[in-house]
Design a protein around this motif. Structure first.
Motif, PDB file in Angstrom:
ATOM      1  N   VAL A 166     -37.225  68.648 -36.904  1.00  0.00           N
ATOM      2  CA  VAL A 166     -37.758  69.730 -36.182  1.00  0.00           C
ATOM      3  C   VAL A 166     -39.457  69.212 -35.410  1.00  0.00           C
ATOM      4  CG1 VAL A 166     -37.109  71.954 -36.408  1.00  0.00           C
ATOM      5  CG2 VAL A 166     -39.508  71.465 -37.024  1.00  0.00           C
ATOM      6  N   PRO A 167     -39.521  69.086 -34.060  1.00  0.00           N
ATOM      7  CA  PRO A 167     -40.500  67.954 -33.453  1.00  0.00           C
ATOM      8  C   PRO A 167     -41.398  68.125 -34.380  1.00  0.00           C
ATOM      9  CG  PRO A 167     -39.907  69.157 -31.677  1.00  0.00           C
ATOM     10  CD  PRO A 167     -38.756  69.905 -32.685  1.00  0.00           C
ATOM     11  N   ASP A 168     -42.613  69.012 -34.982  1.00  0.00           N
ATOM     12  CA  ASP A 168     -43.718  68.862 -35.163  1.00  0.00           C
ATOM     13  C   ASP A 168     -43.435  68.812 -36.811  1.00  0.00           C
ATOM     14  OD1 ASP A 168     -42.391  71.710 -36.034  1.00  0.00           O
ATOM     15  OD2 ASP A 168     -44.613  72.519 -35.542  1.00  0.00           O
ATOM     16  N   SER A 169     -42.208  68.112 -37.602  1.00  0.00           N
ATOM     17  CA  SER A 169     -42.923  68.040 -38.369  1.00  0.00           C
ATOM     18  C   SER A 169     -41.529  66.281 -38.978  1.00  0.00           C
ATOM     19  CB  SER A 169     -40.857  68.956 -39.293  1.00  0.00           C
ATOM     20  OG  SER A 169     -41.086  70.543 -39.029  1.00  0.00           O
ATOM     21  N   PRO A 170     -43.144  65.665 -39.092  1.00  0.00           N
ATOM     22  CA  PRO A 170     -42.304  64.379 -38.968  1.00  0.00           C
ATOM     23  C   PRO A 170     -41.741  64.483 -40.251  1.00  0.00           C
ATOM     24  CG  PRO A 170     -44.395  65.058 -40.317  1.00  0.00           C
ATOM     25  CD  PRO A 170     -43.976  66.400 -39.123  1.00  0.00           C
ATOM     26  N   ALA A 171     -40.518  63.022 -40.554  1.00  0.00           N
ATOM     27  CA  ALA A 171     -39.932  63.070 -41.777  1.00  0.00           C
ATOM     28  C   ALA A 171     -40.559  61.966 -42.156  1.00  0.00           C
ATOM     29  CB  ALA A 171     -38.103  62.441 -41.276  1.00  0.00           C
ATOM     30  N   THR A 172     -40.770  62.328 -43.449  1.00  0.00           N
ATOM     31  CA  THR A 172     -41.469  61.419 -44.380  1.00  0.00           C
ATOM     32  C   THR A 172     -41.265  61.018 -45.458  1.00  0.00           C
ATOM     33  OG1 THR A 172     -43.062  63.290 -45.050  1.00  0.00           O
ATOM     34  CG2 THR A 172     -44.178  61.850 -43.370  1.00  0.00           C
ATOM     35  N   GLU A 173     -41.733  60.069 -46.406  1.00  0.00           N
ATOM     36  CA  GLU A 173     -40.927  60.843 -47.827  1.00  0.00           C
ATOM     37  C   GLU A 173     -41.494  61.861 -48.121  1.00  0.00           C
ATOM     38  OE1 GLU A 173     -41.521  56.951 -50.116  1.00  0.00           O
ATOM     39  OE2 GLU A 173     -42.733  57.365 -49.506  1.00  0.00           O
ATOM     40  N   ILE A 174     -40.233  62.467 -49.204  1.00  0.00           N
ATOM     41  CA  ILE A 174     -40.874  63.883 -50.250  1.00  0.00           C
ATOM     42  C   ILE A 174     -40.564  63.271 -51.931  1.00  0.00           C
ATOM     43  CG2 ILE A 174     -39.779  65.990 -50.626  1.00  0.00           C
ATOM     44  CD1 ILE A 174     -38.686  65.912 -47.853  1.00  0.00           C
ATOM     45  N   LEU A 175     -41.927  63.441 -51.985  1.00  0.00           N
ATOM     46  CA  LEU A 175     -42.219  62.930 -53.182  1.00  0.00           C
ATOM     47  C   LEU A 175     -42.369  64.192 -54.386  1.00  0.00           C
ATOM     48  CD1 LEU A 175     -45.025  59.709 -52.645  1.00  0.00           C
ATOM     49  CD2 LEU A 175     -41.943  60.037 -52.785  1.00  0.00           C
ATOM     50  N   ARG A 176     -42.730  64.261 -55.017  1.00  0.00           N
ATOM     51  CA  ARG A 176     -42.666  65.324 -55.884  1.00  0.00           C
ATOM     52  C   ARG A 176     -44.039  65.602 -56.763  1.00  0.00           C
ATOM     53  NH1 ARG A 176     -38.782  63.237 -60.601  1.00  0.00           N
ATOM     54  NH2 ARG A 176     -40.068  62.357 -61.873  1.00  0.00           N
ATOM     55  N   ASP A 177     -44.929  66.650 -57.077  1.00  0.00           N
ATOM     56  CA  ASP A 177     -45.766  67.496 -58.654  1.00  0.00           C
ATOM     57  C   ASP A 177     -45.284  68.583 -59.250  1.00  0.00           C
ATOM     58  OD1 ASP A 177     -47.776  66.968 -56.283  1.00  0.00           O
ATOM     59  OD2 ASP A 177     -47.172  68.458 -55.275  1.00  0.00           O
ATOM     60  N   GLY A 178     -45.291  67.020 -60.406  1.00  0.00           N
ATOM     61  CA  GLY A 178     -44.291  68.050 -61.594  1.00  0.00           C
ATOM     62  C   GLY A 178     -43.456  68.197 -61.181  1.00  0.00           C
ATOM     63  N   ARG A 179     -42.243  69.182 -61.184  1.00  0.00           N
ATOM     64  CA  ARG A 179     -40.756  69.311 -60.851  1.00  0.00           C
ATOM     65  C   ARG A 179     -40.913  69.616 -59.814  1.00  0.00           C
ATOM     66  NH1 ARG A 179     -37.710  68.943 -65.476  1.00  0.00           N
ATOM     67  NH2 ARG A 179     -36.212  70.776 -64.418  1.00  0.00           N
ATOM     68  N   ARG A 180     -42.105  69.740 -58.915  1.00  0.00           N
ATOM     69  CA  ARG A 180     -41.264  70.461 -57.140  1.00  0.00           C
ATOM     70  C   ARG A 180     -41.550  69.479 -56.601  1.00  0.00           C
ATOM     71  NH1 ARG A 180     -46.538  74.157 -57.683  1.00  0.00           N
ATOM     72  NH2 ARG A 180     -45.737  74.336 -55.441  1.00  0.00           N
ATOM     73  N   PRO A 181     -40.913  69.179 -55.663  1.00  0.00           N
ATOM     74  CA  PRO A 181     -40.707  68.364 -54.360  1.00  0.00           C
ATOM     75  C   PRO A 181     -41.778  68.530 -53.792  1.00  0.00           C
ATOM     76  CG  PRO A 181     -39.496  70.408 -54.699  1.00  0.00           C
ATOM     77  CD  PRO A 181     -39.376  70.222 -55.469  1.00  0.00           C
ATOM     78  N   ARG A 182     -42.295  67.447 -53.065  1.00  0.00           N
ATOM     79  CA  ARG A 182     -43.576  67.661 -52.417  1.00  0.00           C
ATOM     80  C   ARG A 182     -43.746  67.773 -50.722  1.00  0.00           C
ATOM     81  NH1 ARG A 182     -47.143  62.873 -53.594  1.00  0.00           N
ATOM     82  NH2 ARG A 182     -47.421  63.201 -55.178  1.00  0.00           N
ATOM     83  N   PHE A 183     -43.603  68.930 -50.481  1.00  0.00           N
ATOM     84  CA  PHE A 183     -43.341  68.703 -49.152  1.00  0.00           C
ATOM     85  C   PHE A 183     -44.507  68.236 -48.050  1.00  0.00           C
ATOM     86  CE2 PHE A 183     -39.849  70.187 -50.219  1.00  0.00           C
ATOM     87  CZ  PHE A 183     -38.068  70.908 -48.791  1.00  0.00           C
TER      88      PHE A 183
END
Length: 238
Positions: free
Chosen positions: A87-104
């Motif tokens: 969406v316009p205000d959501s940059p499409a960047t890398e999505i890494l992780r914190d432990g087992r959780r994806p980091r949005f």
């Protein structure tokens, strides 16, 4: 969001053809207006999508440490997440992780799931939602796994021909709630297993809460998705 590894006895099982994936994807796309009304963006990606590539060096490093099947699912899940954020205000960047959780990306919450070669993700601005959890299951669980999913009070629910379908719905609902609780609660209070989450059937799904004490209550919606089910839980701001 973290998986609940104790219940993933069937996670590598996949439909033998594309029909299950395709019908599940159609079902999920039909849900898009419902999800949008709840402030959620939906993203889908097939495991063999040519666009399912690392978005940067961080994702490339994470993927390189995985086996082929896990790497394929990981990259499809990240592609689905970027599509959910598109969406316009959501940059499409890398999505890494914190432990087992994806980091949005900062300012957003989200959840990723994949089953049978199809990845699905939900995302929302953190100003609107505190937490999101989702789960896609395209294959039934063996009934002999019920003891690691359902508490004694929950095993009195439907039996007979509907038992397998009920077990799959409850498992998926608990997975979605598990992921949302992991964001809502500190690690010391978040459920550590699916058995630590209690479910009560309600219209359209279940009501979930941590067992053994006070904690937030989440409504988990469950819908058919091709040969399986899709579940999601969202904790809205305010």
């Amino acid at each position: 969001m973290p998986d609940a590894p104790q219940a993933r006895t069937h996670s590598d099982a996949r439909p033998e053809d594309d029909s299950g994936r395709a019908s599940a994807a159609r079902s999920l796309r039909l849900l898009e207006p419902v999800l949008r009304a709840q402030g959620l963006g939906l993203g889908l990606a097939y495991a063999h999508d040519p666009a399912a590539l690392p978005a940067g060096p961080g994702e490339r490093e994470l993927a390189a440490a995985m086996g082929p099947v896990r790497r394929r699912d990981f990259l499809a899940g990240r592609l689905a997440a970027r599509r959910a954020l598109a969406v316009p205000d959501s940059p499409a960047t890398e999505i890494l992780r914190d432990g087992r959780r994806p980091r949005f990306p900062v300012g957003h919450v989200g959840s990723i799931s994949h089953s049978g070669g199809l990845a699905v993700a939900l995302a929302a601005p953190a100003t609107r939602c505190h937490a999101v959890g989702c789960d896609l299951e395209l294959r039934e669980l063996p009934l002999n796994t019920a003891h690691i999913v359902l508490g004694p009070d929950e095993r009195t629910w439907p039996a007979g021909p509907q038992a397998a379908r009920h077990l799959l719905a409850a498992f998926s609902a608990k997975e979605a709630a598990f992921k949302a609780f992991a964001t809502l609660l500190p690690a010391s209070r978040a459920p550590a297993t699916l058995l630590a989450i209690g479910l009560r059937p309600v219209s359209g799904g279940f009501r979930a809460r941590p067992r053994g004490g006070t904690g937030p209550v989440l409504d988990v919606q469950v819908r058919p998705a091709g040969p399986g089910v899709f579940s999601w839980a969202v904790a809205h701001d305010g």
